[in-house]
Motif scaffolding. Structure first.
Motif: not given
Length: 426
Positions: A66-69, A92-96, A178-181
């Motif tokens: 996730h983003t904070p890591s 999640p972070h990679v998809s974002l 909604a961004i990821m899926y």
């Protein structure tokens, strides 16, 4: 060939989670391992439980985070790549932010990975893999393998972690789902979910779903199918489930002991502006009372820092939670994750204060400029509510409102009280 899968968690995140007593592990890597061809030997490291051995002999490393890591993961990747071991990243972070992640990995995965993971491994074996894998169409959730039970390492008080549905039909401004899926809400076949549910030896099962009752008819069929196994379970759902007596009755009969509701705020105007107007504050008491009437305890998610929030929001929230008899709560500081509508809006308004992803933890840092209080006031109010909610006084007030799950919610609240004393922010 040998594959190392890592569920990454930065040191700061692990410290924050110490106050939470129960930290359910992610299902991602044990599930990805089940999708991996049999000719691959797979190991899994969950940083919430164990350290990474950078001298391990493997052919490939895969990391989810996730983003904070993110900053932490980029350092991990650099260490393995320095040793000549390719690194693939997803989550999640990679998809974002795929362009950013691509600078630190040999391959990145955007969105879902049921099909692209198999494609990548075949390409890897043929020494011609691509830099980026993006699944354009939604994955089929039919005939999925069961997650590898031998790769669940964390002691999290559960007997099994799994999922029945994926995504959520709602599009809240602050949410990354909604961004990821982009394909929205989908469901696994009921019979396949029930089979996996029954395959766990443990008594307590966690459905790692974002909104398990988004389709009430599906949820009812699922609850009927898992009831014969006589297990206990918990999951997350929207408040719509609280209006459906038949659904709640079936949930209770099937072993549901707790539902997590993303209330987010006790301010209706905050909910309206966050595109979550389907949550009606005026209905909160009735919904929680109805869920309690079926012997199901309630955990709520609360976010502080919406544009309409001022310093009074903290007291109003505590008053509501105690009056409603909420058994447990998870509090967060509003965090605009990159790629979300909230991030884009705040960035356009010049209100993003830092792009240091380690500060996007939702609990120890404020990464944007609030409208009606200072960053320090927001953070102090957040800390105060955490401390007050799990105080002995508040625990007594809240748990006296309903006996739902009292035999386990009382010890849990006391554990949170002592944990916050030990590990909470000073």
């Amino acid at each position: 060939m040998k594959l190392l899968l890592i569920t990454a968690s930065a040191h700061e995140i692990r410290q924050i989670r110490k106050t939470r007593v129960i930290n359910f592990q992610q299902v991602t890597m044990p599930y990805l391992a089940a999708l991996t061809p049999a000719n691959w030997e797979v190991e899994h490291i969950d940083e919430g439980q164990e350290r990474i051995d950078f001298n391990i002999e493997v052919d490939l490393v895969g990391i989810t985070f996730h983003t904070p890591s993110a900053n932490h993961v980029y350092e991990i990747a650099a260490e393995f790549r320095k040793r000549g071991i390719p690194v693939a990243m997803g989550g999640p972070h990679v998809s974002l932010l795929p362009d950013e992640a691509e600078n630190h990995a040999d391959a990145v995965f955007i969105g879902e990975a049921e099909d692209t993971w198999k494609e990548f491994l075949a390409d890897f074996e043929n020494k011609q893999f691509k830099k980026r894998y993006e699944q354009k169409n939604p994955s089929s959730l039919i005939n999925l393998p069961m997650a590898r039970k031998d790769l669940f390492h964390r002691r999290d008080h559960s007997g099994g972690i799994m999922f029945a549905t994926r995504g959520c039909p709602n599009k809240c401004e602050f949410c990354a789902l909604a961004i990821m899926y982009s394909s929205n809400f989908r469901k696994r076949p009921v019979a396949e979910v029930a089979r996996e549910y029954g395959s766990f030896e443990g008594k307590v099962i966690i459905f790692w779903d974002d909104n398990i009752a988004a389709d009430p008819n599906y949820a009812k069929d699922l609850f009927k199918a898992i009831a014969p196994y006589k297990k206990w379970w918990s999951s997350q759902t929207s408040i719509h489930a609280g209006w459906n007596d038949e659904l709640l009755e079936l949930a209770a009969k099937s072993g549901c002991k707790q539902l997590f509701l993303g209330l987010e705020s006790v301010s209706q105007i905050s909910l309206d502006h966050a595109n979550k107007s389907f949550n009606r504050v005026e209905d909160y008491y009735k919904i929680i009372k109805k869920i309690h009437s079926y012997g199901i305890s309630v955990q709520v998610g609360i976010i502080f820092g919406f544009d309409e929030d001022d310093k009074s929001i903290f007291g109003k929230t505590m008053t509501f939670l105690e009056a409603a008899g909420v058994q447990n709560a998870t509090f967060n500081v509003l965090t605009p994750y990159p790629g979300t509508p909230l991030f884009k809006r705040l960035e356009s308004e010049g209100r993003i204060l830092t792009y240091d992803w380690s500060k996007y933890n939702g609990r120890r840092d404020v990464v944007f400029k609030p409208k009606n209080m200072t960053c320090d006031e927001l953070l102090e109010g957040f800390k105060r509510v955490n401390s007050q909610f799990y105080s002995l006084k508040s625990t007594g007030k809240r748990l006296s409102k309903s006996t739902a799950g009292l035999w386990w919610t009382l010890p849990l609240n006391l554990s949170y009280y002592f944990s916050y004393k030990l590990y909470g922010p000073k």
